[in-house]
Design an enzyme around this catalytic site. Structure first.
Site, short mmCIF file in Angstrom:
data_model
loop_
_atom_site.label_atom_id
_atom_site.label_comp_id
_atom_site.label_asym_id
_atom_site.label_seq_id
_atom_site.Cartn_x
_atom_site.Cartn_y
_atom_site.Cartn_z
N ASP A 1 0.88 -1.17 0.00
CA ASP A 1 0.00 0.00 0.00
C ASP A 1 0.91 1.22 0.00
O ASP A 1 2.13 1.11 0.17
CB ASP A 1 -0.89 -0.02 1.26
CG ASP A 1 -1.77 1.23 1.37
OD1 ASP A 1 -2.37 1.64 0.35
OD2 ASP A 1 -1.87 1.81 2.46
N SER A 2 0.29 2.39 -0.13
CA SER A 2 1.06 3.62 -0.01
C SER A 2 1.59 3.81 1.41
O SER A 2 2.44 4.66 1.63
CB SER A 2 0.17 4.81 -0.37
OG SER A 2 -0.90 4.90 0.56
N TYR B 1 -0.81 8.25 -2.17
CA TYR B 1 -0.95 7.97 -3.60
C TYR B 1 -2.16 8.69 -4.18
O TYR B 1 -2.21 9.01 -5.36
CB TYR B 1 -1.15 6.46 -3.84
CG TYR B 1 0.09 5.61 -3.80
CD1 TYR B 1 1.33 6.12 -3.40
CD2 TYR B 1 0.01 4.27 -4.17
CE1 TYR B 1 2.46 5.29 -3.37
CE2 TYR B 1 1.14 3.45 -4.15
CZ TYR B 1 2.35 3.96 -3.74
OH TYR B 1 3.45 3.14 -3.72
N GLY B 2 -3.17 8.90 -3.33
CA GLY B 2 -4.44 9.43 -3.81
C GLY B 2 -4.36 10.86 -4.32
O GLY B 2 -5.32 11.37 -4.89
N CYS C 1 -10.94 3.40 0.97
CA CYS C 1 -9.49 3.59 1.05
C CYS C 1 -9.04 2.76 2.24
O CYS C 1 -9.70 2.78 3.30
CB CYS C 1 -9.16 5.07 1.29
SG CYS C 1 -7.44 5.36 1.82
N THR C 2 -7.97 2.00 2.06
CA THR C 2 -7.60 1.03 3.10
C THR C 2 -7.09 1.69 4.38
O THR C 2 -6.95 1.02 5.40
CB THR C 2 -6.56 0.02 2.55
OG1 THR C 2 -5.42 0.75 2.06
CG2 THR C 2 -7.16 -0.80 1.43
N HIS C 3 -6.81 2.97 4.32
CA HIS C 3 -6.45 3.68 5.56
C HIS C 3 -7.68 3.89 6.47
O HIS C 3 -7.53 4.00 7.69
CB HIS C 3 -5.89 5.07 5.23
CG HIS C 3 -4.45 5.07 4.78
ND1 HIS C 3 -4.06 4.53 3.58
CD2 HIS C 3 -3.34 5.58 5.36
CE1 HIS C 3 -2.75 4.70 3.44
NE2 HIS C 3 -2.28 5.34 4.51
N CYS D 1 -4.46 -1.48 -1.69
CA CYS D 1 -4.67 -0.04 -1.88
C CYS D 1 -5.69 0.13 -3.00
O CYS D 1 -5.46 -0.37 -4.12
CB CYS D 1 -3.34 0.60 -2.27
SG CYS D 1 -3.44 2.35 -2.68
N ASN D 2 -6.80 0.78 -2.70
CA ASN D 2 -7.82 0.99 -3.73
C ASN D 2 -7.28 1.85 -4.87
O ASN D 2 -7.57 1.61 -6.04
CB ASN D 2 -9.03 1.71 -3.12
CG ASN D 2 -9.77 0.84 -2.12
OD1 ASN D 2 -10.72 0.17 -2.46
ND2 ASN D 2 -9.32 0.84 -0.88
N THR D 3 -6.51 2.86 -4.50
CA THR D 3 -5.99 3.79 -5.50
C THR D 3 -5.05 3.06 -6.46
O THR D 3 -5.19 3.16 -7.69
CB THR D 3 -5.23 4.94 -4.79
OG1 THR D 3 -6.08 5.49 -3.79
CG2 THR D 3 -4.81 6.01 -5.76
N1 DGL Z 1 -4.74 3.37 1.13
C1 DGL Z 1 -4.88 3.82 -0.18
C2 DGL Z 1 -6.22 3.44 -0.81
O1 DGL Z 1 -6.77 2.45 -0.45
C3 DGL Z 1 -4.44 5.18 -0.59
C4 DGL Z 1 -4.23 6.26 0.37
C5 DGL Z 1 -3.33 7.29 -0.24
O2 DGL Z 1 -2.13 7.03 -0.26
O3 DGL Z 1 -3.83 8.30 -0.73
O4 DGL Z 1 -6.71 4.10 -1.67
#
Ligand code: DGL
Length: 259
Positions: A13-14, A45-46, A186-188, A76-78
């Protein structure tokens, strides 16, 4: 050389967000070895361009494969939205499992519900998300809320700080008491589920893609004859692109956190 099924699964992930997915993976597949890589030096990453996210994702996957990974989870969804198709085309022999906002289970559970999807700007902008919303939105009212800065704030830890709840209120406060469900796209965000509930009201149901991704990984490993057959519990290792003394401690803390 050992058997391929004895290899590890690379998860990335990011940053810390992927650890919410890693927890589901370990719960579903306790005998697998996992290596988690958080690209915290390049988070979020987003808010990057698609070309940047693709380059970063590609180099992480190539490093995992050079180290002998038997499968990859893009936690990571992004990064999944931007790079999963390209990475699968480049490595057709390797199971590469991604994650997407859990709109499908949310819409199934609440067919006429008002569903808030919280995710990064990149995830919500790309076609993959629009196709998902078209396919599964059905009779629901789907409200998509980009949350710029939220993942970066979660990266810093200190999840109980009042500024974090205020930030969440800024994004979704106007929906307090008027939505049925939240998709944590978003996985965060699973790490701030309780803070989101505090803003939106305790009746809101939450959906995230962790468990579905874990089931998908199990199915892919099984189909390819790659499930670990060992008796012992698998190992979980952490690495980060952010080379500061506290970073891996933060990862381990998030891995053990009650959420
Ligand atoms: N955790 C990531 C996701 O699921 C991205 C968060 C990020 O880095 O912007 O999209």
């Amino acid at each position: 050389m050992g058997e391929k099924r004895d290899g590890f699964v690379g998860v990335f992930d990011s940053g810390v967000g992927g650890i919410s997915v890693l927890r589901s993976l370990v719960a579903e597949l306790p005998h697998e070895d996992f290596r988690f890589f958080g690209d915290s030096a390049n988070a979020p990453y987003g808010e990057k361009t698609e070309a940047q996210v693709l380059d970063l994702s590609r180099s992480i996957v190539e490093r995992f494969l050079a180290d002998g990974a038997k499968a990859i989870v893009i936690a990571c969804n992004t990064a999944t939205s931007v790079s999963a198709a390209t990475l699968r085309a480049a490595h057709p022999d390797v199971p590469i499992v991604g994650i997407e906002p859990a709109l499908k289970p949310a819409a199934r559970a609440l067919p006429h519900g008002r569903i808030l999807v919280m995710a990064t700007e990149v995830t919500l902008r790309l076609d993959k998300y629009h196709e998902l919303a078209r396919a599964w939105g059905g009779e629901c009212e789907v409200i998509s809320v980009p949350c710029p800065g939220l993942a970066a704030r979660i990266e810093r830890g200190e999840l109980d700080a009042p500024d974090l709840t205020e930030m969440i209120r800024g994004f979704v406060g106007e929906y307090a008491g008027s939505v049925d469900a939240v998709v944590l796209g978003c996985t965060h965000y699973p790490f701030v589920r309780s803070q989101i509930a505090k803003v939106l009201g305790s009746n809101v149901r939450f959906f995230d893609g962790g468990a579905g991704t874990a089931r998908q990984l199990r199915a892919r490993l099984d189909a390819e004859g790659l499930l670990a057959l060992r008796e012992r519990t698998g190992h979980v290792e952490f690495a980060s692109s952010l080379d500061t003394p506290g970073e891996l401690g933060l990862y381990r803390r998030f891995f053990a956190l009650r959420i």
